[in-house]
Design an enzyme around this catalytic site. Structure first.
Site, PDB file in Angstrom:
ATOM      1  N   PRO A   1       1.000  -1.393  -0.255  1.00 40.80           N
ATOM      2  CA  PRO A   1      -0.234  -0.241   0.157  1.00 40.80           C
ATOM      3  C   PRO A   1       0.887   1.112  -0.198  1.00 40.80           C
ATOM      4  O   PRO A   1       0.106   2.213  -0.750  1.00 40.80           O
ATOM      5  CB  PRO A   1      -0.739  -0.371   1.257  1.00 40.80           C
ATOM      6  CG  PRO A   1      -1.021  -1.741   1.558  1.00 40.80           C
ATOM      7  CD  PRO A   1      -0.024  -1.992   0.871  1.00 40.80           C
ATOM      8  N   GLY A   2       1.593   1.303   0.559  1.00 32.34           N
ATOM      9  CA  GLY A   2       2.727   2.625   0.364  1.00 32.34           C
ATOM     10  C   GLY A   2       4.220   2.086  -0.457  1.00 32.34           C
ATOM     11  O   GLY A   2       4.827   3.365  -0.268  1.00 32.34           O
TER      12      GLY A   2
ATOM     13  N   GLY B   1       6.107   1.022  -3.508  1.00 32.37           N
ATOM     14  CA  GLY B   1       5.785   0.995  -5.735  1.00 32.37           C
ATOM     15  C   GLY B   1       6.836   0.403  -5.563  1.00 32.37           C
ATOM     16  O   GLY B   1       7.788  -0.587  -5.219  1.00 32.37           O
TER      17      GLY B   1
ATOM     18  N   TYR C   1      18.560  -9.099  -5.748  1.00 29.39           N
ATOM     19  CA  TYR C   1      19.212  -9.522  -6.433  1.00 29.39           C
ATOM     20  C   TYR C   1      18.215 -10.455  -7.209  1.00 29.39           C
ATOM     21  O   TYR C   1      18.716 -10.433  -9.061  1.00 29.39           O
ATOM     22  CB  TYR C   1      20.156 -10.277  -6.173  1.00 29.39           C
ATOM     23  CG  TYR C   1      21.439  -9.161  -5.682  1.00 29.39           C
ATOM     24  CD1 TYR C   1      21.764  -8.105  -6.062  1.00 29.39           C
ATOM     25  CD2 TYR C   1      21.343  -9.666  -4.040  1.00 29.39           C
ATOM     26  CE1 TYR C   1      22.123  -7.019  -4.822  1.00 29.39           C
ATOM     27  CE2 TYR C   1      21.909  -8.365  -3.390  1.00 29.39           C
ATOM     28  CZ  TYR C   1      22.243  -7.328  -3.923  1.00 29.39           C
ATOM     29  OH  TYR C   1      23.527  -6.449  -2.454  1.00 29.39           O
TER      30      TYR C   1
ATOM     31  N   GLU D   1      10.677  -9.546 -17.497  1.00 34.36           N
ATOM     32  CA  GLU D   1       9.210  -8.672 -17.681  1.00 34.36           C
ATOM     33  C   GLU D   1       8.805  -7.889 -18.246  1.00 34.36           C
ATOM     34  O   GLU D   1       7.844  -7.093 -19.312  1.00 34.36           O
ATOM     35  CB  GLU D   1       9.485  -8.704 -16.097  1.00 34.36           C
ATOM     36  CG  GLU D   1       8.040  -8.401 -15.275  1.00 34.36           C
ATOM     37  CD  GLU D   1       7.573  -8.256 -13.992  1.00 34.36           C
ATOM     38  OE1 GLU D   1       6.415  -7.095 -13.788  1.00 34.36           O
ATOM     39  OE2 GLU D   1       8.632  -8.416 -13.869  1.00 34.36           O
TER      40      GLU D   1
END
Length: 385
Positions: free
Chosen positions: A128-129, A131, A235, A244
């Site tokens: 929530p806090g 990213g 790592y 990704e």
């Protein structure tokens, strides 16, 4: 345009997968978008046909296929809609962590189910806090005997509702300095005591892709579920992010291609002032500009794929591609909706869904601002960092 990394076998695979999607997915996709969930039965059907993790070693049920098959699956799922993201996440992001860092016992325990569709994967990084700043995560895993006790919350987790195996990014050493040295990866299974799922999140787009909060309250996980070594999680994450972000590049250029195809067809058939919109010079110029950028982007993506398949380091190039191609897809979405006029704002026209689905790609897998920071650092612009 011919792609050097694709063989006749790849093309046969694409035709088989496209036939599967036409039969099993496309007729039902609108319903799944409304329900905000892809049914679990589709995962099993994908597994039965060999469309889940074909790159996995044969001993675990895969075909030991090369990355070209991943590219095809990603492209064809994107052509259906971004709500199918969960399969690419499973195939190209989550299961590669198990393959790269899992012990032989873990691979034997989990990989066959990942290939068959009996086990669905997710990865839980965002909180929530927190990213992009992974070193600042607050979820902890405290070792007590033969178990870890996990406490914390994760959010924006794709496959969060449907997942059976969740690679959780957590702090096994909260006192480590710098903070990233205390990060580890622990696999949390569906029925783990103390693990619950929060609400299914209501997103602007990508509706068929389930996204949720995950909550860990003294969740008890065996130490045998640690991936790799304690303290090495950061790592591992950095190593896997190349693939990704490459997947995001592939999906973004595919989105752009689909949107311009839809729009080109529309302007040829939509008439104003007694003639098709395609006869207007503004329309011709707009589509010509987009087609040019998409062609340039396609060549770049093919280069990234070829370099990645040959084992090359693409950190800098994929960071460049990730921000530029996701921005390109957003520009194409806006222009294509404009060329559709009022109809483009109607849900019955697929450009509306694409317009909603596309923007988040510039946020996940590392925001585009993070991509530019990586590029700047590799160009020597950040001093001694």
């Amino acid at each position: 345009m011919s792609k050097s990394y694709l063989t006749q076998e790849h093309h046969i695979f694409r035709e088989a997968f496209r036939k599967f999607l036409n039969a099993e997915v496309i007729p039902n996709f609108d319903q799944w978008e409304r329900e905000r969930m892809v049914p679990r039965s589709l995962w099993n059907k994908m597994g039965e046909k060999g469309f889940l993790c074909p790159w996995v070693d044969e001993q675990y049920g895969g075909f030991n296929a090369d990355y070209g098959y991943n590219v095809i699956i990603n492209e064809e799922l994107t052509r259906v809609g971004s709500g199918m993201l969960g399969f690419s996440l499973h195939n190209d992001i989550v299961v590669p962590y198990l393959h790269a860092y899992g012990s032989e016992e873990q691979k034997e325990r989990w990989m066959p189910g990942c290939v068959s569709g009996d086990l669905i994967g997710a990865i839980a990084m965002t909180e929530p806090g927190t990213g992009s700043d992974l070193a600042a995560i607050k979820t902890t895993a405290r070792r007590e005997g033969d178990h870890y006790v996990i406490n914390g919350e994760k959010t924006f987790i794709s496959n969060g509702i449907s997942s059976d195996l969740i690679v959780v990014v957590c702090k096994t050493d909260p006192q480590a300095v710098p903070g990233h040295k205390g990060i580890s990866l622990i696999v949390v299974e569906r029925d783990t005591p103390g693990f619950t799922r929060g609400k299914k999140l209501d997103k602007i787009g990508m509706h068929a892709q389930d996204t949720s909060e995950l909550i860990f309250q003294d969740a008890l996980v065996s130490v045998n579920n640690l991936l790799g070594q304690e303290g090495q999680g950061f790592y591992y994450l950095m190593n896997q992010l190349q693939e990704e972000r490459l997947n995001v590049c592939i999906a973004s250029i595919t989105q752009a291609k689909v949107m311009i195809e839809l729009t080109t067809d529309y302007v040829k058939n939509r008439k104003v002032f007694g003639q098709p919109i395609s006869m207007l010079q503004n329309t011709q110029f707009k589509i010509a500009e987009m087609a040019t950028e998409i062609e340039i982007g396609s060549v770049y993506v093919d280069h990234l794929i070829s370099t990645f398949m040959s084992g090359g380091n693409i950190v800098q190039q994929v960071s460049m591609g990730k921000w530029w191609l996701t921005d390109l897809a957003k520009r194409v979405a806006a222009e294509c909706m404009q060329l559709h006029g009022g109809y483009g704002y109607m849900e019955e026209y697929p450009i509306a869904r694409r317009y909603r689905d596309v923007p988040v790609a510039s946020i996940f897998a590392g925001s585009n601002e993070i991509m530019k920071s990586i590029i700047a650092k590799n160009l020597g612009l950040k001093g001694g960092e």
